[in-house]
Design a protein around this motif. Structure first.
Motif, PDB file in Angstrom:
ATOM      1  N   ALA A 272     -34.545  -4.964 -32.780  1.00 44.82           N
ATOM      2  CA  ALA A 272     -34.214  -6.002 -33.762  1.00 44.82           C
ATOM      3  C   ALA A 272     -35.486  -6.611 -34.348  1.00 44.82           C
ATOM      4  O   ALA A 272     -35.598  -6.799 -35.564  1.00 44.82           O
ATOM      5  N   VAL A 276     -36.679  -6.399 -38.292  1.00 43.33           N
ATOM      6  CA  VAL A 276     -37.031  -7.587 -39.078  1.00 43.33           C
ATOM      7  C   VAL A 276     -38.448  -7.428 -39.640  1.00 43.33           C
ATOM      8  O   VAL A 276     -38.707  -7.694 -40.817  1.00 43.33           O
ATOM      9  N   ALA A 302     -34.188 -20.221 -38.056  1.00 42.62           N
ATOM     10  CA  ALA A 302     -35.021 -19.370 -38.913  1.00 42.62           C
ATOM     11  C   ALA A 302     -34.810 -17.899 -38.559  1.00 42.62           C
ATOM     12  O   ALA A 302     -34.743 -17.032 -39.437  1.00 42.62           O
ATOM     13  N   ALA A 303     -34.682 -17.622 -37.262  1.00 46.32           N
ATOM     14  CA  ALA A 303     -34.454 -16.249 -36.809  1.00 46.32           C
ATOM     15  C   ALA A 303     -33.121 -15.722 -37.349  1.00 46.32           C
ATOM     16  O   ALA A 303     -33.013 -14.557 -37.737  1.00 46.32           O
ATOM     17  N   ARG A 304     -32.114 -16.596 -37.395  1.00 51.97           N
ATOM     18  CA  ARG A 304     -30.804 -16.179 -37.907  1.00 51.97           C
ATOM     19  C   ARG A 304     -30.935 -15.736 -39.357  1.00 51.97           C
ATOM     20  O   ARG A 304     -30.427 -14.692 -39.760  1.00 51.97           O
ATOM     21  N   LEU A 306     -33.608 -14.630 -40.888  1.00 47.36           N
ATOM     22  CA  LEU A 306     -34.364 -13.372 -40.949  1.00 47.36           C
ATOM     23  C   LEU A 306     -33.489 -12.179 -40.570  1.00 47.36           C
ATOM     24  O   LEU A 306     -33.516 -11.135 -41.233  1.00 47.36           O
ATOM     25  N   LEU A 307     -32.696 -12.338 -39.528  1.00 43.29           N
ATOM     26  CA  LEU A 307     -31.830 -11.245 -39.085  1.00 43.29           C
ATOM     27  C   LEU A 307     -30.765 -10.932 -40.127  1.00 43.29           C
ATOM     28  O   LEU A 307     -30.475  -9.765 -40.411  1.00 43.29           O
ATOM     29  N   GLN A 308     -30.189 -11.982 -40.692  1.00 43.40           N
ATOM     30  CA  GLN A 308     -29.156 -11.771 -41.714  1.00 43.40           C
ATOM     31  C   GLN A 308     -29.735 -10.996 -42.887  1.00 43.40           C
ATOM     32  O   GLN A 308     -29.120 -10.056 -43.388  1.00 43.40           O
ATOM     33  N   PHE A 311     -30.553  -7.250 -41.902  1.00 41.84           N
ATOM     34  CA  PHE A 311     -29.411  -6.359 -41.701  1.00 41.84           C
ATOM     35  C   PHE A 311     -28.498  -6.297 -42.921  1.00 41.84           C
ATOM     36  O   PHE A 311     -27.561  -5.514 -42.946  1.00 41.84           O
ATOM     37  N   GLY A 316     -28.602  -1.134 -44.076  1.00 37.12           N
ATOM     38  CA  GLY A 316     -27.865  -1.873 -43.060  1.00 37.12           C
ATOM     39  C   GLY A 316     -28.172  -1.416 -41.650  1.00 37.12           C
ATOM     40  O   GLY A 316     -27.538  -1.845 -40.709  1.00 37.12           O
ATOM     41  N   ALA A 317     -29.133  -0.532 -41.518  1.00 39.64           N
ATOM     42  CA  ALA A 317     -29.381   0.069 -40.201  1.00 39.64           C
ATOM     43  C   ALA A 317     -30.859   0.063 -39.860  1.00 39.64           C
ATOM     44  O   ALA A 317     -31.699   0.389 -40.694  1.00 39.64           O
TER      45      ALA A 317
END
Lengths: 319, 319
Positions: A272, A276, A302-304, A306-308, A311, A316-317
């Motif tokens: 992950a 990112v 902030a991490a959320r 970045l992850l959103q 992905f 998407g992968a």
């Protein structure tokens, strides 16, 4: 890559050394190699040897190598050194130790440098063990300093873990080994010629008596050695083998599953972060840091974001 | 939750204790609380005190508390203990130490239990520091055993890190502190009345002389203390303050940014694992473990499948 894997599986020691160097450097080549080596592993017995600096664990490993080699088995040693999180490499350089085995093709010795990378040292160590395993080594010793989460993670890679203690190291040292004591299968009091050896054996046994343990579970024995003279080393090895013979039962089965789960979760975390990093621009990264710094966003918030974003990419992968 | 945050910010010590307990337990309540506390932090000076068991670092912290309290500042102490990765809690229980400060409302002492959870101890410690910070404590000491990746991570939370060494601990101990030596801002040779104290000071200074350091960068001094008698403690505190006064320049700025980046990457890893856990059924998880175990899939390949599935969910977003 294919050729290198074939040569490793064909027990070519120089190819193995090259493979381990690639794995240590990390990045996509390491990942690709690890994936190709992985199906060829699974046969080696991985034994963790853990103890504080000065406990004599290297001397014990040296003696164990002799014991295992005398039976014709091929042996690997992976020595894990704490090192600089800043310099990106081992401050002390590659340890060349146990020179006696230098001419022996049946002994492969390697030291790992900690590098402070996210996910820690454990995944790199796991892949190195896979390479040694794929190269047909029968027994692999992993030598670690026994304090810290990283070390506990590495100990989880071993089927059996030996904790080396030494008399006169102070009660505080032993007390602070709580996390490690829980994970050890065999306790060794080295330098057993010292006056306080029996007292330490008694203290460890008393501590073990307090641990809850189901009937039929492996009961960690406390052995005495003088590794420099080879005293007690044969018994340590026999005990390791007895412990392995009990594998699959009770605590062993639970530990085995916990080890697998840890590896998988760790791989999720690692991948992950990599994804990112691969999909976030420097400007986006700086903006996120800025928001965390100004306390506008908690790091997790902030991490959320970045992850959103990572992905939501076209593919998407993660790669 | 809102009320609890208000009480913490209002410097209610019992509310702070409750908040820290919630943060330690982890999970969604901890996350929600950490997010709410985060904007209220930023004022405290976080000082890392690191040293091997037996180095006397707790005694030094005790003496530093007195020094800081005598100036009227409010002080927090977070003691980080290695503990069992299996039992899920501190084997030794909550340390009640430094009893002298028990009646002092301006001193808040707390020990953290390591719990072997993914992402390690550092995020929980970071949130605990945020809570103490939000509660208006002026100085927070974080006390750790100085070996291992987790400890290095925790040291990154501190603005200034003091490494406590002790004479006669053996060359091997010092050598193995390489990673920690790189990160320390102030070196303290405690138990300086021992015969080898000056030799250790010289050895540390020699080691520091080898580290590359830009002109104008903070040059870590090597101080001597006898913490049990309070000798040299005042100088340690003055040195910590001098080091802070240089913040923003050279190495400090780089370290500050590295610290922020580490927190953000760590939060990404943590959140990704949580999102996979929340969206993967036990059957899917078992199937992935099975494939890794049978060596059909490398852990990283299995992790990729889990992440792809997790982030392909309707919401597409981690909670």
């Amino acid at each position: 890559m294919r050729l290198l894997v074939d040569r490793v599986v064909g027990r070519d020691v120089r190819a193995l050394a090259r493979a381990v160097s690639i794995l240590e450097r990390g990045g996509p080549p390491a990942h690709a190699l690890a994936v190709e080596l992985y199906p060829h592993g699974g046969g080696a017995l991985v034994v963790g040897i853990t103890g504080a600096p000065g406990s004599g664990k290297s001397t014990l490993v040296d003696a164990l190598i002799r014991a295992v080699r005398s039976r014709g088995a091929r042996v690997g040693v992976v020595a894990v050194d704490p090192s600089s999180p800043f310099s990106g490499g081992a401050l002390l350089g590659d340890r060349v130790r146990m020179g006696d085995h230098a001419g022996d093709d049946g002994v492969f010795i390697r030291s790992m440098a900690t590098r402070g990378r996210l996910g820690g040292l454990a995944p790199a160590t796991a892949d190195t063990l896979t390479a040694l395993d794929a190269a047909g080594l029968d027994v692999i010793f992993v030598e670690t300093v026994g304090v810290g989460q990283d070390e506990v993670d590495i100990m989880r890679l071993a089927a059996v873990t030996v904790l080396v203690l030494v008399p006169d190291a102070g009660d505080d040292v032993q007390a602070n080994k709580a996390g490690v004591m829980e994970i050890a299968d065999v306790f060794v009091v080295n330098k057993a010629d010292r006056p306080d050896a029996d007292r330490l054996v008694a203290a460890v046994e008393a501590s073990l008596a307090l641990s809850p343990r189901a009937a039929g579970d492996w009961r960690p024995p406390v052995l005495k050695t003088e590794a420099t003279r080879g005293e007690g080393v044969g018994e340590v090895w026999q005990t390791v083998e007895s412990c392995v013979a009990q594998a699959g039962e009770g605590r062993h089965a639970a530990r085995y599953r916990a080890r697998l789960e840890w590896r998988l979760r760790d791989a999720v975390a690692h991948l992950a972060v990599q994804h990112v990093a691969d999909t976030t621009t420097p400007e986006q990264w700086d903006a996120a840091l800025q928001q965390v710094d100004s306390r506008g966003l908690h790091p997790a918030a902030a991490a959320r974001e970045l992850l959103q974003r990572a992905f939501a990419h076209a593919s998407g992968a993660p790669a």
